[in-house]
Design a protein around this motif. Structure first.
Motif, PDB file in Angstrom:
ATOM      1  N   GLY A 131     -10.924  14.940 -23.925  1.00  0.00           N
ATOM      2  CA  GLY A 131     -10.247  13.812 -23.990  1.00  0.00           C
ATOM      3  C   GLY A 131      -9.254  13.422 -22.943  1.00  0.00           C
ATOM      4  O   GLY A 131      -9.106  12.146 -22.631  1.00  0.00           O
ATOM      5  N   GLU A 132      -8.722  14.324 -22.312  1.00  0.00           N
ATOM      6  CA  GLU A 132      -7.612  14.012 -21.158  1.00  0.00           C
ATOM      7  C   GLU A 132      -8.324  13.401 -20.057  1.00  0.00           C
ATOM      8  O   GLU A 132      -8.067  12.452 -19.666  1.00  0.00           O
ATOM      9  CB  GLU A 132      -6.914  15.044 -21.015  1.00  0.00           C
ATOM     10  CG  GLU A 132      -5.716  15.012 -19.850  1.00  0.00           C
ATOM     11  CD  GLU A 132      -4.559  14.353 -20.201  1.00  0.00           C
ATOM     12  OE1 GLU A 132      -3.981  13.876 -19.546  1.00  0.00           O
ATOM     13  OE2 GLU A 132      -4.420  14.465 -21.401  1.00  0.00           O
ATOM     14  N   LYS A 133      -9.490  13.887 -19.780  1.00  0.00           N
ATOM     15  CA  LYS A 133     -10.368  13.529 -18.730  1.00  0.00           C
ATOM     16  C   LYS A 133     -10.977  11.919 -18.798  1.00  0.00           C
ATOM     17  O   LYS A 133     -10.779  11.084 -18.069  1.00  0.00           O
ATOM     18  CB  LYS A 133     -11.750  14.333 -18.478  1.00  0.00           C
ATOM     19  CG  LYS A 133     -12.668  13.909 -17.218  1.00  0.00           C
ATOM     20  CD  LYS A 133     -13.794  14.961 -17.293  1.00  0.00           C
ATOM     21  CE  LYS A 133     -14.747  14.318 -16.464  1.00  0.00           C
ATOM     22  NZ  LYS A 133     -16.192  15.165 -16.774  1.00  0.00           N
ATOM     23  N   ARG A 177      -6.702   4.025 -14.382  1.00  0.00           N
ATOM     24  CA  ARG A 177      -5.333   4.360 -14.773  1.00  0.00           C
ATOM     25  C   ARG A 177      -4.669   5.161 -13.876  1.00  0.00           C
ATOM     26  O   ARG A 177      -3.511   5.039 -13.769  1.00  0.00           O
ATOM     27  CB  ARG A 177      -5.412   5.147 -16.204  1.00  0.00           C
ATOM     28  CG  ARG A 177      -4.042   5.164 -16.756  1.00  0.00           C
ATOM     29  CD  ARG A 177      -4.311   5.733 -18.183  1.00  0.00           C
ATOM     30  NE  ARG A 177      -4.468   4.544 -19.004  1.00  0.00           N
ATOM     31  CZ  ARG A 177      -4.679   4.927 -20.302  1.00  0.00           C
ATOM     32  NH1 ARG A 177      -4.815   6.052 -20.787  1.00  0.00           N
ATOM     33  NH2 ARG A 177      -5.153   3.914 -20.986  1.00  0.00           N
ATOM     34  N   LYS A 178      -5.377   6.140 -13.064  1.00  0.00           N
ATOM     35  CA  LYS A 178      -4.637   6.672 -12.005  1.00  0.00           C
ATOM     36  C   LYS A 178      -4.391   6.149 -10.662  1.00  0.00           C
ATOM     37  O   LYS A 178      -3.158   6.317 -10.328  1.00  0.00           O
ATOM     38  CB  LYS A 178      -5.714   8.034 -11.631  1.00  0.00           C
ATOM     39  CG  LYS A 178      -5.832   8.944 -12.643  1.00  0.00           C
ATOM     40  CD  LYS A 178      -6.752  10.061 -12.194  1.00  0.00           C
ATOM     41  CE  LYS A 178      -7.140  11.155 -13.092  1.00  0.00           C
ATOM     42  NZ  LYS A 178      -7.982  11.990 -12.483  1.00  0.00           N
ATOM     43  N   LYS A 183       2.686   2.095 -10.060  1.00  0.00           N
ATOM     44  CA  LYS A 183       2.802   0.920  -9.485  1.00  0.00           C
ATOM     45  C   LYS A 183       3.603  -0.041 -10.362  1.00  0.00           C
ATOM     46  O   LYS A 183       3.587   0.231 -11.756  1.00  0.00           O
ATOM     47  CB  LYS A 183       1.661   0.318  -9.316  1.00  0.00           C
ATOM     48  CG  LYS A 183       0.920   1.079  -8.149  1.00  0.00           C
ATOM     49  CD  LYS A 183      -0.411   0.321  -7.595  1.00  0.00           C
ATOM     50  CE  LYS A 183      -1.137   1.185  -6.672  1.00  0.00           C
ATOM     51  NZ  LYS A 183      -1.802   0.686  -5.892  1.00  0.00           N
ATOM     52  N   PRO A 184       4.410  -1.034  -9.930  1.00  0.00           N
ATOM     53  CA  PRO A 184       5.230  -1.981 -10.867  1.00  0.00           C
ATOM     54  C   PRO A 184       4.271  -2.650 -11.736  1.00  0.00           C
ATOM     55  O   PRO A 184       3.184  -3.350 -11.135  1.00  0.00           O
ATOM     56  CB  PRO A 184       5.665  -2.667 -10.038  1.00  0.00           C
ATOM     57  CG  PRO A 184       5.278  -2.685  -8.681  1.00  0.00           C
ATOM     58  CD  PRO A 184       4.496  -1.448  -8.388  1.00  0.00           C
ATOM     59  N   PRO A 185       4.351  -3.076 -12.942  1.00  0.00           N
ATOM     60  CA  PRO A 185       3.723  -3.759 -14.000  1.00  0.00           C
ATOM     61  C   PRO A 185       3.714  -5.152 -13.638  1.00  0.00           C
ATOM     62  O   PRO A 185       4.079  -6.076 -14.648  1.00  0.00           O
ATOM     63  CB  PRO A 185       4.255  -3.265 -15.170  1.00  0.00           C
ATOM     64  CG  PRO A 185       5.690  -3.243 -15.059  1.00  0.00           C
ATOM     65  CD  PRO A 185       5.922  -2.343 -13.535  1.00  0.00           C
TER      66      PRO A 185
END
Length: 92
Positions: free
Chosen positions: A61-63, A70-71, A76-78
């Motif tokens: 699930g984490e993978k 996402r990584k 980074k700024p949104p």
């Protein structure tokens, strides 16, 4: 006869960007559908996997949740264009 007028109406150069935008949207939806069916740990397509019941597979699930996009975006700024935003919002 009606098909030729429909063809003339929709196959004009002005409509090509619309076709491109709809094609990209359908492609993204299809990609997400394939990703969910093939790699989501909560989706079980085969009968044998469905019979297994609820599994506590936290690593899988984490993978799945921490994918490449996402990584890449993490930290980074949104903002869409941070340099343009800072140019217009920050006083000199």
């Amino acid at each position: 006869m009606a098909s030729s007028s429909t063809l003339k109406r929709w196959l004009r150069p002005e409509v090509y960007p619309l076709f491109a935008a709809v094609g990209v949207a359908v492609g993204i939806c299809g990609m997400q559908l394939v990703r969910n069916i093939s790699t989501n740990p909560e989706v079980r397509v085969t009968k044998e996997n469905r019979a297994a019941g609820i599994l506590n597979n936290f690593e899988e699930g984490e993978k799945y949740s921490q994918h490449v996009v996402r990584k890449f975006v993490r930290g980074k700024p949104p903002q869409i264009m941070p340099s343009v935003n800072s140019f217009f919002s920050d006083p000199n």
